[in-house]
Design a protein around this motif. Structure first.
Motif, PDB file in Angstrom:
ATOM      1  N   GLY A 159     -18.696   6.740  27.052  1.00  0.00           N
ATOM      2  CA  GLY A 159     -17.923   6.064  25.649  1.00  0.00           C
ATOM      3  C   GLY A 159     -18.935   5.409  24.657  1.00  0.00           C
ATOM      4  O   GLY A 159     -18.985   5.739  23.573  1.00  0.00           O
ATOM      5  N   VAL A 160     -19.906   4.741  25.327  1.00  0.00           N
ATOM      6  CA  VAL A 160     -21.027   4.193  24.562  1.00  0.00           C
ATOM      7  C   VAL A 160     -21.893   4.993  23.808  1.00  0.00           C
ATOM      8  O   VAL A 160     -22.159   5.078  22.807  1.00  0.00           O
ATOM      9  CB  VAL A 160     -21.882   3.269  25.230  1.00  0.00           C
ATOM     10  CG1 VAL A 160     -23.111   2.436  24.392  1.00  0.00           C
ATOM     11  CG2 VAL A 160     -20.683   2.102  25.846  1.00  0.00           C
ATOM     12  N   ASP A 163     -20.010   6.959  20.854  1.00  0.00           N
ATOM     13  CA  ASP A 163     -20.128   5.916  19.828  1.00  0.00           C
ATOM     14  C   ASP A 163     -21.253   5.912  19.168  1.00  0.00           C
ATOM     15  O   ASP A 163     -21.518   5.968  17.892  1.00  0.00           O
ATOM     16  CB  ASP A 163     -19.803   4.617  20.037  1.00  0.00           C
ATOM     17  CG  ASP A 163     -18.213   4.512  20.760  1.00  0.00           C
ATOM     18  OD1 ASP A 163     -17.598   5.603  20.138  1.00  0.00           O
ATOM     19  OD2 ASP A 163     -17.689   3.534  21.255  1.00  0.00           O
ATOM     20  N   MET A 207     -22.021   9.400  17.409  1.00  0.00           N
ATOM     21  CA  MET A 207     -21.193   9.529  16.143  1.00  0.00           C
ATOM     22  C   MET A 207     -21.864   8.571  14.944  1.00  0.00           C
ATOM     23  O   MET A 207     -21.874   8.907  13.737  1.00  0.00           O
ATOM     24  CB  MET A 207     -19.749   9.110  16.346  1.00  0.00           C
ATOM     25  CG  MET A 207     -18.809   9.677  15.457  1.00  0.00           C
ATOM     26  SD  MET A 207     -18.683  11.190  15.364  1.00  0.00           S
ATOM     27  CE  MET A 207     -19.362  11.757  13.612  1.00  0.00           C
ATOM     28  N   LYS A 208     -22.570   7.609  15.235  1.00  0.00           N
ATOM     29  CA  LYS A 208     -23.100   6.562  14.551  1.00  0.00           C
ATOM     30  C   LYS A 208     -24.314   7.293  14.001  1.00  0.00           C
ATOM     31  O   LYS A 208     -24.591   7.115  12.703  1.00  0.00           O
ATOM     32  CB  LYS A 208     -23.321   5.147  15.239  1.00  0.00           C
ATOM     33  CG  LYS A 208     -24.454   4.020  14.301  1.00  0.00           C
ATOM     34  CD  LYS A 208     -24.588   2.777  15.108  1.00  0.00           C
ATOM     35  CE  LYS A 208     -25.292   1.803  14.151  1.00  0.00           C
ATOM     36  NZ  LYS A 208     -25.696   0.677  14.840  1.00  0.00           N
ATOM     37  N   ARG A 225     -14.886   8.494  30.887  1.00  0.00           N
ATOM     38  CA  ARG A 225     -16.141   7.874  30.513  1.00  0.00           C
ATOM     39  C   ARG A 225     -17.104   7.510  31.634  1.00  0.00           C
ATOM     40  O   ARG A 225     -18.446   7.762  31.174  1.00  0.00           O
ATOM     41  CB  ARG A 225     -15.407   6.276  30.349  1.00  0.00           C
ATOM     42  CG  ARG A 225     -16.601   5.302  29.467  1.00  0.00           C
ATOM     43  CD  ARG A 225     -15.828   4.008  29.592  1.00  0.00           C
ATOM     44  NE  ARG A 225     -14.893   3.805  28.265  1.00  0.00           N
ATOM     45  CZ  ARG A 225     -15.271   3.666  27.197  1.00  0.00           C
ATOM     46  NH1 ARG A 225     -16.613   3.089  26.926  1.00  0.00           N
ATOM     47  NH2 ARG A 225     -14.515   3.653  26.061  1.00  0.00           N
TER      48      ARG A 225
END
Length: 726
Positions: free
Chosen positions: A252-253, A256, A259-260, A680
């Motif tokens: 999950g981290v 993210d 995607m950043k 996750r």
């Protein structure tokens, strides 16, 4: 101590015993004068210390090169005056050398108070008294500043990329190798990201290699800003980058963060030679789950990157054991596209676009291409778009879609338009306008009923070709929509150059606009105002909630599209809805509140009371799943669901009907970056190794391997399977 005093000190002096017959012919004064000249010339400098390591003599020229007054040096400890010049601390220690009372040579030092100043190479020999008592050091010094910087630059180039300053391929390989070796012993995890830039070649081809180099520098700077945790970032060459992230296995981290990175890298770049926009694809692998050695983990990240690029670019992808088979299958699907066109396996679904001010009347339908594959079955519009994106058949599929959409629109009321995406490759083709004109003529519709959605990416092509094509389409009379406006690289220049009838606001911007603290709603208002000033309409797509719908309507968006009105429907549904004339759709948010479920149909295992049942996974969402194969399961029963590859999810039965159960996950699944779902976290190979299993990457298939022994299954099922059978 003066130089004369230094000369008169015979015991253990570095030059002791050097007096030949020629030297003895010189008086002490002549010898002193000669040494003074030598010092002043810079060819030889001298220093001396006492037994405590305090400086007792130093050539004035050395003090001048160090830019420190001589009076501030004499009488002070040498270890406080000089510091090692080696920035990474791999050189010898001056304090150790002096403390050992042994001779040394070639030690590179700087002034401790001026670390950016001159670099000296010191050599020294111990001085002893007649009775063997240590008296201090006598030594020489040489200015090696230029040589040191040349060697330092050579060493830096061997480890770092000369263009971006990031680690180069060699250093990244060494860092990953060393980290994984250390982490294996410490049972720690480590993630590796592979990043490849999309459309970078186009920048090089259109703006030149100088612009390409400047772009790579800006990409490197953005990558360093994007990651706010310990990491190692490298450029492997060309437009390929690599990131090592220690102590992280939470997908999950990582998702993210990926995607950043993608979002930051697709923002516009201002270069001396012009303005440009690129994208990025990211592949992610995690040790030890996906590999234990550097070769394994880098190969896994490479495969994930390849899958991300094949999935439509501008996305991330986690490695999984099925990726190799998936890659082979996707290539086969791409090869089958020719057969699909010849044998009429492609078909269209249509997504309604409503006009808010006209009572949510359907004014247009957006055509989506689907594929009824002979073996795979129906491939929906989302998956088909990913398959065709990188295919050589993209242009041919676009030709078919325009012709088929026009033909279908001929059967609708004359007030309803059909919208079709025009692929960049097709738009830039020499015969594109002819293709459009023929489709309109063959269908017998007026040109304004065809709405072509054109990506801003077409403007990266030959300007004369783009302008000529747009002018011809305008003359033909078709409607033109600028697609994905506000996606991070929109330019007013596009709107000035082209006769667009409408602007389709980027779906990601629309989705973000629903957040109360979001600035995107203000951007939507600005786009609506801009479109109004240019006499253009606006379209918002992907609308799911009533709150967002109300906000967009309040902003003045004229045309609306999304699941809150309808998912894409087949041709028969369109004809039925339009049979009475106008088609009005009342928004219904409850249609979309249930998490989107992926139809899966694959075998998995579920565990209850230490017994493994093999079931069929029929569909899957972030919050739950539908399974088939176990009978008489009461509501409230808990299962451990093995999704493969170490992915275990705890779930509760929320509904049960015969041998079909609806499950709700205790912890929601996460997006895998390309439309799929994953857990996750995964079972750690370190935990398995502790139980006696050799440390190795997780296998792609079923994961639960308990010995059921004489455990009796609690629920009935048609074909029981032992948990250790997979």
């Amino acid at each position: 101590m003066s130089l004369k005093g230094l000369l008169s000190s015979r015991n253990g002096a570095p030059w002791r015993g050097a007096t030949s017959s020629a030297a003895s012919a010189l008086s002490d004064g002549e010898r002193l004068a000669m040494l003074d000249e030598l010092e002043q010339s810079g060819l030889g400098w001298f220093w001396a210390s006492d037994a405590s390591g305090n400086l007792t003599y130093l050539s004035g020229a050395i003090a001048a090169r160090l830019d420190v007054p001589l009076g501030d040096l004499i009488g002070h400890a040498m270890t406080t005056i000089f510091a090692a010049a080696d920035r990474e601390g791999r050189g010898k220690s001056l304090s150790l050398m002096l403390g050992a009372h042994k001779g040394f040579a070639g030690m590179a030092v700087r002034a401790a108070r001026n670390p950016e100043g001159a670099v000296l190479r010191l050599s020294g020999q111990p001085v002893t008294s007649a009775d063997g008592r240590f008296l201090g050091f006598r030594g020489t010094g040489t200015d090696i500043t230029e040589q040191y910087h040349r060697e330092e630059e050579t060493a830096r180039l061997a480890r770092f990329d000369s263009l971006t300053g990031l680690s180069n391929r060699h250093r990244m390989a060494h860092q990953i190798e060393a980290t994984l070796t250390a982490f294996k012993a410490a049972r720690r995890s480590c993630a590796v990201m592979m990043i490849d830039l999309d459309r970078f070649k186009h920048v090089n081809d259109t703006l030149g290699h100088g612009a390409g180099d400047e772009l790579l520098k800006q990409v490197a700077a953005r990558l360093e800003r994007a990651i706010d945790r310990e990491c190692e970032i490298g450029r492997l060459g060309g437009d390929e980058f690599q990131i090592m992230l220690p102590d992280i296995d939470d997908r999950g981290v990582l998702g993210d963060l990926a995607m950043k990175i993608i979002t930051m890298l697709r923002q516009p770049y201002s270069l001396d030679d012009g303005r440009c926009v690129i994208g990025a694809s990211v592949g992610i692998a995690i040790a030890p789950h996906d590999g234990v050695t550097r070769e394994e983990i880098v190969r896994a990240a490479d495969l994930a990157l390849y899958a991300a690029k094949n999935g439509g670019r501008a996305q991330y992808r986690f490695f999984s054991g099925e990726l190799e088979n998936e890659t082979i299958f996707r290539r086969r699907l791409e090869q089958d596209l020719g057969t699909a066109l010849r044998e009429e396996q492609l078909f269209l679904r249509f997504e309604p676009i409503v006009e808010a001010s006209a009572g949510n009347t359907v004014c247009a339908l957006e055509a989506h291409v689907c594929w009824n594959h002979a073996e795979r079955g129906v491939i929906d519009e989302e998956e088909f778009a990913k398959i065709v994106e990188g295919s050589a058949m993209l242009g041919e599929v676009g030709r078919w879609a325009i012709a088929a959409a026009c033909a279908r629109a001929a059967q609708w009321p004359g007030s309803v338009r059909v919208a079709v995406n025009a692929p960049v490759a097709l738009f830039l083709a020499d015969d594109f306008v002819t293709v459009v004109a023929n489709a309109i003529d063959n269908a017998g519709i007026i040109p304004s009923r065809l709405e072509l959605e054109i990506s801003e990416a077409v403007f990266f092509g030959d300007a004369s070709v783009v302008d000529r094509t747009l002018a011809a389409l305008f003359k033909l009379g078709v409607r033109l929509t600028l697609d994905e406006f506000g996606s991070g690289y929109s330019s007013l220049a596009y709107l000035r150059r082209a006769p667009f009838d409408s602007i389709k606001i980027d779906q990601k911007l629309v989705a973000e606009a629903e957040r109360q603290d979001s600035r995107e709603l203000g951007l939507v208002r600005a786009i609506v105002a801009l479109a109004g000033a240019l006499q253009m309409d606006t379209i918002a797509t992907g609308i799911e909630s009533a709150t967002l719908l109300a906000s967009l309507t309040e902003c003045g968006v004229r045309y609306l599209e999304g699941p809150i009105f309808s998912e894409p429907v087949d041709e028969d549904t369109v004809e039925q809805e339009m049979a009475g004339g106008a088609w009005n759709i009342d928004p219904a948010a409850e249609r979309t509140r249930r998490a989107r479920r992926r139809t899966v149909f694959r075998k998995i295992q579920v565990i209850h009371d230490d017994y493994a049942y093999e079931v069929t996974l029929r569909n899957l969402s972030k919050t739950g799943a539908l399974i088939e194969g176990v009978a008489d399961v009461p509501k409230g029963t808990q299962f451990v669901v093995d999704l493969g590859g170490g992915q275990l999810a705890v779930a509760t039965v929320t509904r049960s009907n015969g041998d079909v159960q609806g499950l709700e996950f205790e912890q929601s699944l996460i997006e895998d970056g390309s439309g799929g779902l994953c857990t996750r976290n995964r079972v750690s190979p370190y935990a398995l190794a502790a139980a006696g299993t050799p440390l190795a990457p997780l296998a792609p298939g079923k994961f639960i391997g308990m010995d059921q022994g004489g455990v009796v299954p609690k629920f009935g099922y048609a074909a029981p399977v032992r948990a250790d059978a997979g």
